[in-house]
Design an enzyme around this catalytic site. Sequence first.
Site, short mmCIF file in Angstrom:
data_model
loop_
_atom_site.label_atom_id
_atom_site.label_comp_id
_atom_site.label_asym_id
_atom_site.label_seq_id
_atom_site.Cartn_x
_atom_site.Cartn_y
_atom_site.Cartn_z
N HIS A 115 13.50 -37.59 -13.18
CA HIS A 115 14.73 -37.51 -12.48
C HIS A 115 14.27 -37.27 -11.11
O HIS A 115 14.27 -36.35 -10.39
CB HIS A 115 15.38 -36.12 -12.73
CG HIS A 115 16.77 -36.33 -12.24
ND1 HIS A 115 17.86 -35.58 -12.84
CD2 HIS A 115 17.50 -36.84 -11.38
CE1 HIS A 115 18.94 -35.60 -12.21
NE2 HIS A 115 18.88 -36.72 -11.37
N ASN B 183 22.06 -36.44 -1.13
CA ASN B 183 21.23 -37.46 -1.93
C ASN B 183 21.89 -38.64 -2.46
O ASN B 183 21.24 -39.31 -3.36
CB ASN B 183 20.27 -36.87 -2.88
CG ASN B 183 20.78 -36.08 -3.96
OD1 ASN B 183 21.98 -36.07 -4.03
ND2 ASN B 183 20.00 -35.29 -4.59
N GLN C 199 15.87 -31.64 -19.53
CA GLN C 199 15.23 -31.84 -18.41
C GLN C 199 14.12 -30.58 -18.00
O GLN C 199 14.69 -29.79 -17.66
CB GLN C 199 15.67 -32.38 -17.11
CG GLN C 199 16.55 -33.72 -17.26
CD GLN C 199 16.92 -34.43 -16.11
OE1 GLN C 199 17.37 -35.59 -16.11
NE2 GLN C 199 17.23 -33.58 -15.23
N ARG D 104 24.11 -39.01 -15.61
CA ARG D 104 23.42 -37.74 -16.35
C ARG D 104 23.27 -38.30 -17.96
O ARG D 104 24.01 -39.38 -18.30
CB ARG D 104 24.69 -36.63 -16.74
CG ARG D 104 24.66 -35.69 -15.54
CD ARG D 104 23.40 -35.03 -15.08
NE ARG D 104 23.50 -34.33 -13.91
CZ ARG D 104 23.18 -34.68 -12.67
NH1 ARG D 104 22.63 -35.83 -12.35
NH2 ARG D 104 23.49 -33.72 -11.43
#
Length: 387
Positions: A334, A147, A315, A286
């Site tokens: 995210h 990704n 998260q 991050r």
Amino acid sequence: MAKILAVLYPDPVGGYPPDYARDEIPAIAGYPGGQTTPTPHTIDFTPGQLLGCVSGELGLRRFLEDRGDTYVVTSDKEAPDSTLDRELPDADVVISQPFWPAYLTPERIASAPRLRLAITAGIGSDHVDLPSAIAHGMTVAEVTYSNSISVSEHAVMQILTLVHNYMPAHDWVTAKKGWNIADSVSRAYDLEGMDVGVLGSGRIGQAVLRRLAPFDVTLHYSDMHRLPKEVEEELRLTWHPDARSLASSVDVLSIHTPLHPQTQNLFDEDLIGSMKRGSYIVNTARALIVDRDAVVRALNSGQLAGYAGDVWYPQPPPPDHPWRTMPYEAMTPHVSGSTLSAQARYAAGTREILECWFDGRPIRPEYLIVDGGGLAGTGARSYTVAG
């Protein structure tokens, strides 16, 4: 037979499966630099399906159950007596995602004597305590490059969103039902002519640099591994030996370095204060690379003109997380690396890793983070472990 525990994000609010906007996605066979996309023996899903949520199951259930394995899929990972904690002690493999990470803490790893493989369906294994994984004799792997382009496109989008003041302008014509052009453009600029920097010039960072070059900006970067001279000349890059030199030289800074002990809280009050007044930070790497409250203070004081991010800590973040309400932001959950296009690749890559593991074949070095009692493959290049 093995027990595989997958921690995936919850299903759509409207139910699964969703109505898809497109009937197909482009077929991608390889990445820049020559690495091929994942090559499992076969897949049991249609590329373009929603695979990363609980009901999507990464398209793995038929494969695993045909082998006689036990496959447990949950999104319950944080509450006391969570499904993750109940199922972990006899799990052989844990699959997680950066977007909804199963935090494999030292305590959780110690509670799982059979755990030998942790797979990140995506990129970034900092939710696994790597020193504990090494001590436990585990292998940690991720689907490198699956990704990267997805995230690079998202980062460029967020840079343009901040500089052009897109979010407030959109808010004027939707939530506020107005047409306030003066208010919308009073913080809007052109990216053209600005100095734009990238911290971390790995796969994602290089992809961002290449996508920004046509915008007629001056490009800067910093990385512990300097790029080849021909790449610097092709993109007309200025290299900086450290983050401070980079940060003080640019108008826009996009963060693409891994999280490890040397980068945690790197962008604190002091480093942000060294930047030009009115700079922008985009962070799709991050959240813990920046000091959460220092970012809020810089936006309120005007030191930063905007902050956009796709990453939070933890998260999901709590409802009162200050980034939900700070000014001049363009935050997203995210999602940058979990497009339907990316999901097809990281689901296939997860299966490839499992096939290799079950068959006793080597896992691709580019997928390895920890193996054989230490950092390995991509992990040896991208991470450090405090000694």
